[in-house]
Write a protein that holds these residues in place. Structure first.
Motif, short mmCIF file in Angstrom:
data_model
loop_
_atom_site.label_atom_id
_atom_site.label_comp_id
_atom_site.label_asym_id
_atom_site.label_seq_id
_atom_site.Cartn_x
_atom_site.Cartn_y
_atom_site.Cartn_z
N TYR A 123 0.82 -1.43 0.38
CA TYR A 123 0.17 -0.26 -0.19
C TYR A 123 0.29 1.38 0.07
O TYR A 123 1.78 1.52 0.94
N LYS A 124 0.31 2.36 -0.86
CA LYS A 124 1.36 3.54 -0.17
C LYS A 124 0.44 4.65 -0.10
O LYS A 124 1.32 5.73 0.49
N GLN A 125 -0.26 4.60 0.24
CA GLN A 125 -1.37 5.29 0.96
C GLN A 125 -2.45 4.36 2.10
O GLN A 125 -3.23 3.58 1.73
N THR A 167 -3.23 1.48 -3.01
CA THR A 167 -2.14 0.25 -3.65
C THR A 167 -1.75 0.59 -4.45
O THR A 167 -1.97 1.79 -4.66
N GLU A 168 -0.30 0.29 -4.39
CA GLU A 168 0.52 1.12 -4.96
C GLU A 168 0.60 1.44 -6.82
O GLU A 168 0.40 2.33 -7.39
N SER A 169 -1.01 0.60 -7.17
CA SER A 169 -1.78 0.87 -8.86
C SER A 169 -2.71 1.72 -8.72
O SER A 169 -3.69 1.66 -9.55
N GLY A 170 -3.21 1.99 -7.26
CA GLY A 170 -4.09 2.80 -7.60
C GLY A 170 -5.67 2.62 -7.20
O GLY A 170 -6.72 3.54 -7.08
N ASN A 205 -8.85 5.19 -10.25
CA ASN A 205 -7.71 4.80 -9.83
C ASN A 205 -7.51 6.26 -8.18
O ASN A 205 -7.87 7.42 -8.66
N LYS A 247 -5.13 8.47 -5.40
CA LYS A 247 -4.14 9.30 -5.41
C LYS A 247 -4.12 9.36 -3.76
O LYS A 247 -3.12 10.03 -2.82
#
Length: 70
Positions: free
Chosen positions: A1-3, A15-18, A50, A52
């Motif tokens: 996960y990016k956030q 997720t990393e892919s949005g 997706n 952000k």
């Protein structure tokens, strides 16, 4: 996960892919999956869109990669 964002009753993560996924209590449909059923594992929200950014407080909101606030 990016956030990841969480409150007392639920969590949402991107997720990393949005892909936006949420889990936890779903009182009044606050997870955004169209139900009021609690989720015990990450569930895709708004499939095909997706994200952000996501924030959970008393309410939940997210910003898509195209800049739409939901």
């Amino acid at each position: 996960y990016k956030q990841v964002s969480a409150n007392v009753m639920s969590t949402c993560a991107i997720t990393e892919s949005g892909v936006l996924k949420c889990w936890g209590q779903n009182t009044a449909g606050r997870l955004g999956d169209g139900t009021t059923v609690a989720k015990t594992s990450p569930t895709v929200i708004d499939s095909g869109v997706n994200y952000k950014f996501v924030a959970l407080r008393a309410q939940s909101c997210g910003i898509t990669v195209s800049g739409v606030l939901k």
